[in-house]
Design a protein around this motif. Structure first.
Motif, PDB file in Angstrom:
ATOM      1  N   PRO A   1      20.177  42.146 -83.909  1.00 35.67           N
ATOM      2  CA  PRO A   1      21.338  41.478 -84.642  1.00 35.67           C
ATOM      3  C   PRO A   1      21.948  40.361 -83.681  1.00 35.67           C
ATOM      4  N   LEU A   2      22.356  39.489 -83.950  1.00 30.00           N
ATOM      5  CA  LEU A   2      23.263  38.456 -83.221  1.00 30.00           C
ATOM      6  C   LEU A   2      24.425  39.298 -82.932  1.00 30.00           C
ATOM      7  N   HIS A   3      24.844  39.058 -81.566  1.00 28.93           N
ATOM      8  CA  HIS A   3      26.025  39.789 -81.128  1.00 28.93           C
ATOM      9  C   HIS A   3      26.962  38.521 -80.722  1.00 28.93           C
ATOM     10  N   VAL A   4      28.246  39.151 -80.231  1.00 32.24           N
ATOM     11  CA  VAL A   4      29.214  37.859 -79.672  1.00 32.24           C
ATOM     12  C   VAL A   4      28.642  37.396 -78.681  1.00 32.24           C
ATOM     13  N   GLY A   5      28.052  37.847 -77.562  1.00 26.53           N
ATOM     14  CA  GLY A   5      27.414  37.241 -76.618  1.00 26.53           C
ATOM     15  C   GLY A   5      26.587  36.052 -76.974  1.00 26.53           C
ATOM     16  N   HIS A   6      25.824  36.316 -77.944  1.00 32.80           N
ATOM     17  CA  HIS A   6      25.010  34.915 -78.453  1.00 32.80           C
ATOM     18  C   HIS A   6      25.949  33.898 -79.083  1.00 32.80           C
ATOM     19  N   LEU A   7      27.017  34.389 -79.481  1.00 33.22           N
ATOM     20  CA  LEU A   7      28.012  33.297 -80.074  1.00 33.22           C
ATOM     21  C   LEU A   7      28.589  32.074 -79.149  1.00 33.22           C
ATOM     22  N   ARG A   8      28.636  32.585 -77.845  1.00 33.13           N
ATOM     23  CA  ARG A   8      29.218  31.677 -77.078  1.00 33.13           C
ATOM     24  C   ARG A   8      28.142  30.501 -76.635  1.00 33.13           C
ATOM     25  N   SER A   9      26.943  31.044 -76.203  1.00 31.74           N
ATOM     26  CA  SER A   9      25.724  30.273 -76.344  1.00 31.74           C
ATOM     27  C   SER A   9      25.628  29.118 -77.270  1.00 31.74           C
ATOM     28  N   GLY A  10      25.528  29.791 -78.598  1.00 34.52           N
ATOM     29  CA  GLY A  10      25.420  29.005 -79.461  1.00 34.52           C
ATOM     30  C   GLY A  10      26.513  27.648 -79.779  1.00 34.52           C
ATOM     31  N   ILE A  11      27.674  28.314 -79.600  1.00 37.79           N
ATOM     32  CA  ILE A  11      28.925  27.606 -79.867  1.00 37.79           C
ATOM     33  C   ILE A  11      29.098  26.482 -78.676  1.00 37.79           C
ATOM     34  N   ILE A  12      28.987  26.693 -77.546  1.00 37.80           N
ATOM     35  CA  ILE A  12      29.299  25.747 -76.257  1.00 37.80           C
ATOM     36  C   ILE A  12      27.830  24.935 -76.413  1.00 37.80           C
ATOM     37  N   GLY A  13      26.673  25.521 -76.643  1.00 39.22           N
ATOM     38  CA  GLY A  13      25.446  24.458 -76.675  1.00 39.22           C
ATOM     39  C   GLY A  13      25.477  23.557 -77.551  1.00 39.22           C
ATOM     40  N   GLU A  14      25.875  23.926 -78.867  1.00 40.47           N
ATOM     41  CA  GLU A  14      25.922  22.897 -79.906  1.00 40.47           C
ATOM     42  C   GLU A  14      26.902  21.558 -79.514  1.00 40.47           C
ATOM     43  N   SER A  15      28.067  22.121 -79.110  1.00 37.04           N
ATOM     44  CA  SER A  15      29.180  20.993 -78.742  1.00 37.04           C
ATOM     45  C   SER A  15      28.514  20.195 -77.629  1.00 37.04           C
ATOM     46  N   ILE A  16      27.905  20.763 -76.674  1.00 38.75           N
ATOM     47  CA  ILE A  16      27.354  19.875 -75.716  1.00 38.75           C
ATOM     48  C   ILE A  16      26.274  19.015 -75.913  1.00 38.75           C
ATOM     49  N   LYS A  17      25.425  19.525 -77.043  1.00 37.39           N
ATOM     50  CA  LYS A  17      24.402  18.641 -77.630  1.00 37.39           C
ATOM     51  C   LYS A  17      24.946  17.550 -78.212  1.00 37.39           C
ATOM     52  N   ARG A  18      25.921  17.691 -79.165  1.00 31.49           N
ATOM     53  CA  ARG A  18      26.681  16.656 -79.881  1.00 31.49           C
ATOM     54  C   ARG A  18      27.241  15.558 -78.808  1.00 31.49           C
ATOM     55  N   ILE A  19      27.870  16.349 -78.025  1.00 32.67           N
ATOM     56  CA  ILE A  19      28.678  15.167 -77.032  1.00 32.67           C
ATOM     57  C   ILE A  19      27.584  14.415 -76.310  1.00 32.67           C
ATOM     58  N   CYS A  20      26.660  15.078 -75.711  1.00 34.19           N
ATOM     59  CA  CYS A  20      25.503  14.218 -75.092  1.00 34.19           C
ATOM     60  C   CYS A  20      25.021  13.207 -76.187  1.00 34.19           C
ATOM     61  N   ARG A  21      24.789  13.480 -77.186  1.00 35.74           N
ATOM     62  CA  ARG A  21      24.066  12.610 -78.192  1.00 35.74           C
ATOM     63  C   ARG A  21      25.072  11.656 -78.625  1.00 35.74           C
ATOM     64  N   TYR A  22      26.299  12.098 -78.635  1.00 33.16           N
ATOM     65  CA  TYR A  22      27.347  10.741 -79.150  1.00 33.16           C
ATOM     66  C   TYR A  22      27.394   9.811 -77.806  1.00 33.16           C
ATOM     67  N   ALA A  23      27.168  10.179 -76.778  1.00 28.43           N
ATOM     68  CA  ALA A  23      27.183   9.501 -75.572  1.00 28.43           C
ATOM     69  C   ALA A  23      25.982   8.552 -75.567  1.00 28.43           C
ATOM     70  N   GLY A  24      24.927   8.705 -76.222  1.00 26.08           N
ATOM     71  CA  GLY A  24      24.007   7.989 -76.526  1.00 26.08           C
ATOM     72  C   GLY A  24      22.723   8.522 -75.645  1.00 26.08           C
ATOM     73  N   HIS A  25      22.625   9.790 -75.272  1.00 21.80           N
ATOM     74  CA  HIS A  25      21.737  10.215 -74.814  1.00 21.80           C
ATOM     75  C   HIS A  25      20.467  10.970 -75.937  1.00 21.80           C
ATOM     76  N   GLU A  26      19.227  11.026 -75.490  1.00 23.27           N
ATOM     77  CA  GLU A  26      18.219  11.600 -76.650  1.00 23.27           C
ATOM     78  C   GLU A  26      18.183  12.943 -76.189  1.00 23.27           C
ATOM     79  N   VAL A  27      18.657  13.780 -77.322  1.00 25.39           N
ATOM     80  CA  VAL A  27      18.988  15.227 -76.935  1.00 25.39           C
ATOM     81  C   VAL A  27      18.076  16.093 -77.770  1.00 25.39           C
ATOM     82  N   ILE A  28      17.426  17.140 -77.220  1.00 21.47           N
ATOM     83  CA  ILE A  28      16.474  17.921 -78.289  1.00 21.47           C
ATOM     84  C   ILE A  28      17.228  19.172 -77.847  1.00 21.47           C
ATOM     85  N   GLY A  29      17.758  20.141 -79.063  1.00 21.30           N
ATOM     86  CA  GLY A  29      18.136  21.207 -78.708  1.00 21.30           C
ATOM     87  C   GLY A  29      17.008  22.461 -79.019  1.00 21.30           C
ATOM     88  N   ASP A  30      16.786  23.220 -78.119  1.00 19.65           N
ATOM     89  CA  ASP A  30      15.771  24.221 -78.576  1.00 19.65           C
ATOM     90  C   ASP A  30      16.564  25.656 -78.563  1.00 19.65           C
TER      91      ASP A  30
END
Ligand code: ARG
Length: 592
Positions: A127-156
């Motif tokens: 099961p997902l636990h809170v440790g995976h929460l941070r990775s998902g939350i921060i990673g998602e935001s970084i992906k969105r920021i970099c994409r907004y800034a015009g980079h080509e971003v792939i999330g894996d």
């Protein structure tokens, strides 16, 4: 658009040059005495040494040149040599008008890079636990920021889907249901389409198996054997594995969707299984990998190291691959198939040294190019109020689902309470929907507003509060603006024709200056990969707005032009806030 500080600095630099000094001295910064001025320049102090002149005199000469200026007003030289200044209302107005009309509010996109962000990293069947929460939350935001800034971003997502854990599950299944067709070596037909277990069963099987293997050597040997059989392609084991993945991934997709976290790739450790032998061969041939105590390793220490950096282990003495091995092979795979300029990894900071080893090994063995950027963002722990890693009330590991449920319940309570104090009715169904949106903001903002590397305390009461530096406060501000805009549309008509005007009071100007910082802020947040900078900005912006709102009777204003100007300012504030929360990975409800 140019950044407002650069435009202001340009004026100051011109003035320094006109007064006969080095233009470079005219760098302007935000004032650290907002009670005295809006901006300041300390160039005269630096110039004093160079020109052997009292700083105050230099400052006075420079201020002289700025008395009739289109950008700056109230430029004063103050002892011992500071230049304090404000900006002209008309200049700020024009700047915001341009910002309102510009794409991305005038943010200038940097040179585009190709990036892969590796985040989430859940392990299947657990099961997902809170440790995976941070990775998902921060990673998602970084992906969105970099994409907004015009980079080509792939999330894996980089699923943990290949190690001993898979063998453990298979072993436990075999003990419980030895007659399953998957364990019949002589079976040659097709395997059933449906899995012989549900996700809840899987989640119970794994910890049971894991506990048994720790106590029982023979059980552990069976699990290792099952892992080996799976990895060497035994049909029935592969078919079972396919079921485990399908059942887990369906559940993970549901969980991540609830968190508003999305991945472009759902690859996992297993995907690189077949390319590991080739990679290992190349590492041996290149003279990088050698045998040490039976294991295959690559040295990665460097002369400048101040701490011990052990060799990177490529294969265990029994020839089995490790976490490192799959990560290195994944780097190779990503380079070959996607040609990224940059790879960003999000994990707990306890993996700092691990990634240092992996990155050094990848560079040394030329899996990546000289200039490929490899970045590990190690985040801190989410703690409970006692300062220890967050647990359930019973002391167990908190499942993500339960955490979200608890937050949502608290949010419903707060929404009802708020409606009661304000004296309006709320529809229960709507409250539940709203609570989901606001609850997510509470969790995400609570996490992202801290610098990622720091530990933080998960404080349900504080995170869900409508006041203070919280997600709900930001949403509440947006909802408030939306409601004013809607009322304006009802009373006065269209929003499209309104244009921002000159500020008439201090709180309006402060709001305008806060908005004007947008493009510089986004640039820093992206360069430094720092979502917390966006949180800090929207908190300041929301405060500036609320201050203005409390001082200004907007909808009852008599002058139509003034009112329209304010409405335009509100619309820009709302657009900026909404863009920012989207970059953080959450959204605002219509009402709260
Ligand atoms: N599955 C791992 C864990 O739960 C995280 C994976 C992180 N990503 C990576 N490429 N190693 O700890």
């Amino acid at each position: 658009m140019q950044k407002i500080l650069d435009l202001i600095s340009e004026e100051m630099k011109k003035a320094f040059a006109e007064a006969g000094y080095d233009a470079g001295l005219g760098r302007v910064t935000l004032s650290n005495r907002p009670d005295l001025c809006e901006y300041q320049c300390n160039g005269a102090m630096a110039g004093a040494k160079k020109y052997h002149k009292a700083p105050l005199m230099i400052a006075q000469e420079v201020a002289e040149k700025l008395q009739e200026n289109a950008v700056l007003s109230e430029v004063c030289a103050v002892a011992p040599g500071f230049l304090n200044m404000k900006v002209k209302e008309s200049f700020v107005r024009d700047y915001l008008r341009e910002m309102s009309g510009a794409e991305k509010f005038g943010f200038q996109t940097p040179e585009s890079k190709k990036m892969i962000i590796d985040y989430g990293g859940p392990n299947v069947a657990k099961p997902l636990h809170v440790g995976h929460l941070r990775s998902g939350i921060i990673g998602e935001s970084i992906k969105r920021i970099c994409r907004y800034a015009g980079h080509e971003v792939i999330g894996d997502i980089h699923l943990g889907d290949w190690g001993l854990q898979m063998g453990l599950i298979i072993t436990e299944l075999q003990k419980r249901q030895p007659d399953l067709i998957y364990f019949d070596d002589s079976y040659e037909g097709e395997y059933p389409k449906d899995a012989p277990f549900t996700i809840s069963e899987l989640e119970e099987i794994y910890p049971a198996a894991s506990a048994k293997s720790k106590e029982d050597e023979a059980y552990k040997a069976d699990a290792m054997d099952a892992t080996y059989k799976l990895q060497s392609g035994v049909r029935g084991y592969r078919a079972l594995w396919d079921h485990i993945i399908a059942v887990s991934v369906a559940d993970l997709k549901k969980n991540y969707a609830n968190l508003n976290v999305e991945f472009d790739l759902w690859k996992g450790e297993s995907d690189v299984h077949d390319i590991i032998p080739g990679m290992v061969e190349a590492m041996k041939k290149g003279g990088y990998a050698y045998e040490s105590d039976g294991a295959l390793v690559v040295d990665v220490k460097e002369e400048t190291d101040t701490k011990e950096v052990p060799p990177c282990m490529i294969l265990k003495s029994d020839g089995a691959s490790l976490y490192n091995t799959t990560d290195l092979a994944t780097i190779m795979d990503r380079m070959e198939n996607f040609h990224p300029d940059k790879l960003i990894y999000l994990t707990d900071k306890r993996q700092d040294l691990y990634f240092e080893q992996v990155f050094r090994c990848a560079k040394k063995t030329k899996l990546v190019n000289e200039d490929t950027e490899l970045v590990h963002i190690g985040f801190g722990t989410m703690n409970g109020r006692d300062g220890k890693p967050f647990k359930t009330r019973e002391g167990g590991v908190m499942r993500l689902e339960n955490l979200i449920r608890e937050i949502n319940e608290e949010m419903i309570r707060k929404i009802r309470e708020n409606a009661e104090t304000k004296g309006y009715e709320i529809d229960m169904e709507q409250a539940v929907e709203t609570a989901k949106i606001v609850g997510l903001a509470a969790i995400k903002y609570g996490d992202l507003s801290n610098q990622a590397s720091k530990d933080y305390i998960f404080d349900m009461d504080r995170f869900t509060s409508f006041e203070g530096d919280t997600g709900p406060y930001i949403l509440y501000t947006i909802v408030r603006i939306k409601s004013i805009l809607a009322k304006y549309e009802e009373q006065d008509g269209d929003l499209t024709g309104v244009v921002i005007d000159e500020a008439v009071n201090g709180s309006e100007k402060s709001l305008m200056l806060e908005l004007a910082k947008y493009n510089a802020m986004i640039e820093t947040a992206c360069e430094e990969i720092a979502p917390h900078k966006i949180c800090a900005y929207i908190y300041d912006l929301a405060n500036a707005f609320n201050h203005f709102y409390h001082e200004t009777k907007i909808l009852t204003e008599e002058s139509g032009q003034k009112k329209a100007g304010w409405i335009a300012l509100l619309a820009l504030t709302k657009d900026v806030l909404e863009t920012c929360i989207d970059l953080l990975g959450f959204s605002a409800p219509e009402r709260m």
